[in-house]
Design an enzyme around this catalytic site. Sequence first.
Site, short mmCIF file in Angstrom:
data_model
loop_
_atom_site.label_atom_id
_atom_site.label_comp_id
_atom_site.label_asym_id
_atom_site.label_seq_id
_atom_site.Cartn_x
_atom_site.Cartn_y
_atom_site.Cartn_z
NE ARG A 1 1.84 8.15 7.94
CZ ARG A 1 3.13 8.38 8.07
NH1 ARG A 1 3.64 9.57 7.78
NH2 ARG A 1 3.94 7.43 8.49
CB CYS B 1 -8.65 24.22 19.63
SG CYS B 1 -9.04 25.88 19.02
N GLY C 1 0.83 -1.20 0.00
CA GLY C 1 0.00 0.00 0.00
C GLY C 1 0.86 1.24 0.00
#
Length: 421
Positions: free
Chosen positions: A314, A346, A277
């Site tokens: 990530r 935030c 992938g």
Amino acid sequence: MDHFTYKDGVLHAEDVTIQAIADCVGTPFYVYSSATLLRHFNLFNDALSGMDHLVCFAMKSLSNQAVIQLLGDAGAGMDVVSEGEYRRARAAGVPGDRIVFSGVGKTRHEMRVALEGGIRQFNVESEPEMDALSEVAAGLGLRAPITIRVNPDVDAKTHAKIATGKSENKFGIPIDRARAVYAHAATLSGVDVIGIDVHIGSQLTDLEPFRAAYAKVADLTVQLRADGHDIRRLDLGGGLGIPYSLGNANPPLPSDYGQLIRDTVGHLGCEIEIEPGRLISGNAGLLVSEVIYVKQGADRQFLIIDAGMNDLIRPAMYDAHHDIVPVIEQPTGADRATYDVVGPICESGDTFAKGRQMAQVGPGDLVAFRSAGAYGAVMSSEYNSRPMIPEVLVQRDQFAVIRPRPTFDEMIARDTVPAWL
């Protein structure tokens, strides 16, 4: 290698300027290169040439319909882990006999959908799942083709959250119980045992964990054949890593990986499946964002951009590194700066990089996150009520929006207010 390069001082995706896409769709956005996607798929396909094989793209890394159709038209199979991914693959024209269904929590409904729609195989993860699949298939008058995923207890030497082949991980059955589980499978009327499945993790940059796992699979194949099982297919998973930083040593090439497969299991005469992938999609995508502010803190500068952790999670989830480059190339010797690169969410976790030395940029400038094609858009969300960002596909000098940014009205309209309020 990818097809994102500077031409005349401007970053391009193939033959399209990133600035032109930004002018059309606004920022932030994801952009993918067709040429890079196809190149990386073909590297794997070529690495297994001469062997009976199928390269199945791991859709969990990037599941946009246009990307699936692009790879499917090139001959790729698909590795899916949910009904939604299965339906996406079928909708993109991938035939059922090129779809492999993985995942630890397949429901009976998902099994039924795949059996009725056509499936190459189920990679079964547990005995309860296998019993359920047999019942569903038998109820439809079918036998479900299965491989059984074994857990070889091999340390993939990768991030703990993406390691899948150690004994404490939730995936597969312990390899020392495999013969008993295969014996049980042989008694079930609704399954047809065709092979073995193994997958030890993601972002592996060393071939030795693969070698250790595949050697165990080879030994198991011999044992199971001696027990009377017709083991004719080996699904060896995916996980080969990519260089997230231009300064890092390159991971092994697909050709090296292919040779390892030949060395460890090539003598068994089995059809080989692999499920890459990240190496197909990772370097095929950029996340492009605009600088909002440069803020001077007590002891550091914050580069505040319009992409947030909801767009690319990530770094927050895995402490992942992405090279961040300006869309307008800086001349040799130009000033550099050190920034904490942050988004507008935030959360203090909305931080892409700390103490990053990079080209000096300012408000209104565009920056691009490299190697953002895998696990970027697919893991994004609408946290802080920020609309999902567009995805764009480039082919030579053309580009198309393959997932538009919803309007705020469209996003809000998905909620339903009860009549009593």
